[in-house]
Design a protein around this motif. Structure first.
Motif, PDB file in Angstrom:
ATOM      1  N   ALA A 196       2.198  -7.597 -17.558  1.00  0.00           N
ATOM      2  CA  ALA A 196       0.851  -7.372 -17.041  1.00  0.00           C
ATOM      3  C   ALA A 196       0.137  -6.329 -17.888  1.00  0.00           C
ATOM      4  CB  ALA A 196       0.912  -6.916 -15.582  1.00  0.00           C
ATOM      5  N   ASP A 197      -1.171  -6.477 -17.936  1.00  0.00           N
ATOM      6  CA  ASP A 197      -1.990  -5.499 -18.627  1.00  0.00           C
ATOM      7  C   ASP A 197      -3.379  -5.504 -18.005  1.00  0.00           C
ATOM      8  OD1 ASP A 197      -3.617  -4.634 -21.496  1.00  0.00           O
ATOM      9  OD2 ASP A 197      -1.835  -3.560 -20.869  1.00  0.00           O
ATOM     10  N   GLN A 198      -3.969  -4.328 -17.919  1.00  0.00           N
ATOM     11  CA  GLN A 198      -5.235  -4.199 -17.223  1.00  0.00           C
ATOM     12  C   GLN A 198      -6.364  -4.894 -17.974  1.00  0.00           C
ATOM     13  OE1 GLN A 198      -6.250  -0.156 -16.373  1.00  0.00           O
ATOM     14  NE2 GLN A 198      -7.770  -0.696 -14.858  1.00  0.00           N
ATOM     15  N   GLY A 199      -7.236  -5.551 -17.211  1.00  0.00           N
ATOM     16  CA  GLY A 199      -8.438  -6.122 -17.779  1.00  0.00           C
ATOM     17  C   GLY A 199      -8.297  -7.541 -18.276  1.00  0.00           C
ATOM     18  N   THR A 200      -9.388  -7.994 -18.885  1.00  0.00           N
ATOM     19  CA  THR A 200      -9.487  -9.364 -19.383  1.00  0.00           C
ATOM     20  C   THR A 200      -9.109  -9.416 -20.864  1.00  0.00           C
ATOM     21  OG1 THR A 200     -11.249  -9.868 -17.811  1.00  0.00           O
ATOM     22  CG2 THR A 200     -11.081 -11.283 -19.747  1.00  0.00           C
ATOM     23  N   LYS A 201      -8.464 -10.514 -21.258  1.00  0.00           N
ATOM     24  CA  LYS A 201      -8.077 -10.667 -22.664  1.00  0.00           C
ATOM     25  C   LYS A 201      -8.713 -11.915 -23.261  1.00  0.00           C
ATOM     26  CE  LYS A 201      -3.646  -8.333 -22.234  1.00  0.00           C
ATOM     27  NZ  LYS A 201      -4.196  -7.117 -22.862  1.00  0.00           N
TER      28      LYS A 201
ATOM     29  N   TYR B 271      -5.713  -7.556 -13.380  1.00  0.00           N
ATOM     30  CA  TYR B 271      -4.830  -7.544 -14.539  1.00  0.00           C
ATOM     31  C   TYR B 271      -4.628  -8.950 -15.085  1.00  0.00           C
ATOM     32  CZ  TYR B 271      -3.322  -2.695 -14.011  1.00  0.00           C
ATOM     33  OH  TYR B 271      -3.280  -1.341 -13.962  1.00  0.00           O
ATOM     34  N   CYS B 272      -4.557  -9.029 -16.386  1.00  0.00           N
ATOM     35  CA  CYS B 272      -4.104 -10.245 -17.039  1.00  0.00           C
ATOM     36  C   CYS B 272      -2.574 -10.238 -16.947  1.00  0.00           C
ATOM     37  CB  CYS B 272      -4.551 -10.268 -18.496  1.00  0.00           C
ATOM     38  SG  CYS B 272      -4.124 -11.794 -19.363  1.00  0.00           S
ATOM     39  N   MET B 273      -2.006 -11.360 -16.515  1.00  0.00           N
ATOM     40  CA  MET B 273      -0.558 -11.415 -16.347  1.00  0.00           C
ATOM     41  C   MET B 273       0.003 -12.620 -17.089  1.00  0.00           C
ATOM     42  SD  MET B 273      -0.100 -10.197 -12.387  1.00  0.00           S
ATOM     43  CE  MET B 273       1.647  -9.837 -12.590  1.00  0.00           C
ATOM     44  N   ALA B 274       1.258 -12.514 -17.463  1.00  0.00           N
ATOM     45  CA  ALA B 274       1.834 -13.561 -18.302  1.00  0.00           C
ATOM     46  C   ALA B 274       3.336 -13.659 -18.110  1.00  0.00           C
ATOM     47  CB  ALA B 274       1.521 -13.273 -19.771  1.00  0.00           C
ATOM     48  N   TRP B 275       3.866 -14.772 -18.540  1.00  0.00           N
ATOM     49  CA  TRP B 275       5.306 -14.987 -18.610  1.00  0.00           C
ATOM     50  C   TRP B 275       5.705 -15.092 -20.074  1.00  0.00           C
ATOM     51  CZ3 TRP B 275       8.552 -14.536 -14.613  1.00  0.00           C
ATOM     52  CH2 TRP B 275       8.039 -14.664 -13.323  1.00  0.00           C
ATOM     53  N   PHE B 276       6.783 -14.395 -20.390  1.00  0.00           N
ATOM     54  CA  PHE B 276       7.387 -14.449 -21.707  1.00  0.00           C
ATOM     55  C   PHE B 276       8.837 -14.876 -21.537  1.00  0.00           C
ATOM     56  CE2 PHE B 276       4.368 -12.325 -24.615  1.00  0.00           C
ATOM     57  CZ  PHE B 276       3.411 -11.932 -23.695  1.00  0.00           C
ATOM     58  N   ARG B 277       9.438 -15.296 -22.637  1.00  0.00           N
ATOM     59  CA  ARG B 277      10.864 -15.584 -22.603  1.00  0.00           C
ATOM     60  C   ARG B 277      11.499 -15.191 -23.923  1.00  0.00           C
ATOM     61  NH1 ARG B 277      10.778 -22.257 -22.550  1.00  0.00           N
ATOM     62  NH2 ARG B 277      10.130 -22.555 -24.733  1.00  0.00           N
ATOM     63  N   GLN B 278      12.785 -14.911 -23.842  1.00  0.00           N
ATOM     64  CA  GLN B 278      13.512 -14.526 -25.041  1.00  0.00           C
ATOM     65  C   GLN B 278      14.904 -15.115 -24.999  1.00  0.00           C
ATOM     66  OE1 GLN B 278      13.687 -10.284 -25.761  1.00  0.00           O
ATOM     67  NE2 GLN B 278      14.068 -10.610 -27.935  1.00  0.00           N
ATOM     68  N   ALA B 279      15.187 -15.956 -25.979  1.00  0.00           N
ATOM     69  CA  ALA B 279      16.512 -16.538 -26.120  1.00  0.00           C
ATOM     70  C   ALA B 279      17.343 -15.659 -27.056  1.00  0.00           C
ATOM     71  CB  ALA B 279      16.402 -17.953 -26.678  1.00  0.00           C
TER      72      ALA B 279
END
Length: 126
Positions: free
Chosen positions: A97-102, A32-40
């Motif tokens: 997270a989302d499956q596969g390559t981006k 999975y491609c994984m990432a961090w997001f933020r929201q103020a």
């Protein structure tokens, strides 16, 4: 069932550091491609760091050089090391997270991720 659980948030003074963790279950993190997001408050959710299935990383300009994303596939855990924190880093931080390559230009788009954690709050005081 896919589940993402973040931890490690807290309150720090400007210039300090925090390390966020995101434990994944129900899927194999290496796929999975994984990432961090933020929201103020009052702002849109923004992508700040991602790590692709091939382990390549992408960062938003606002955190480049200060934050480091990493993933331990043996523990199915995503990390975000945050150094030199600024008051403008104050936000709720989410793991995704989302499956596969981006493709690189999609990795920080919130529309590209189907799975989200509940968030962990980071507050930086001046």
């Amino acid at each position: 069932q896919v589940q993402l659980v973040e931890s490690g948030g807290g309150s720090v003074q400007a210039g300090g550091s925090l390390r966020l963790s995101c434990v994944a279950s129900g899927f194999t993190a290496s796929r999975y491609c994984m990432a961090w997001f933020r929201q103020a408050p009052g702002k849109e959710r923004e992508g700040i760091a991602s790590i692709n299935t091939d382990k390549t990383t992408t960062y938003a300009e606002s955190v480049q050089g200060r934050f480091t994303i990493s993933k331990d596939n043996t523990k199915n855990t995503l990390y975000l090391q945050m150094n030199s924190l600024k008051p403008e880093d104050t936000a709720m931080y989410y793991c995704a997270a989302d499956q596969g390559t981006k493709a690189w230009y999609l990795r920080l788009s919130r529309y590209e991720y189907n799975y989200w954690g509940q968030g962990t709050q980071v507050t930086v005081s001046s």
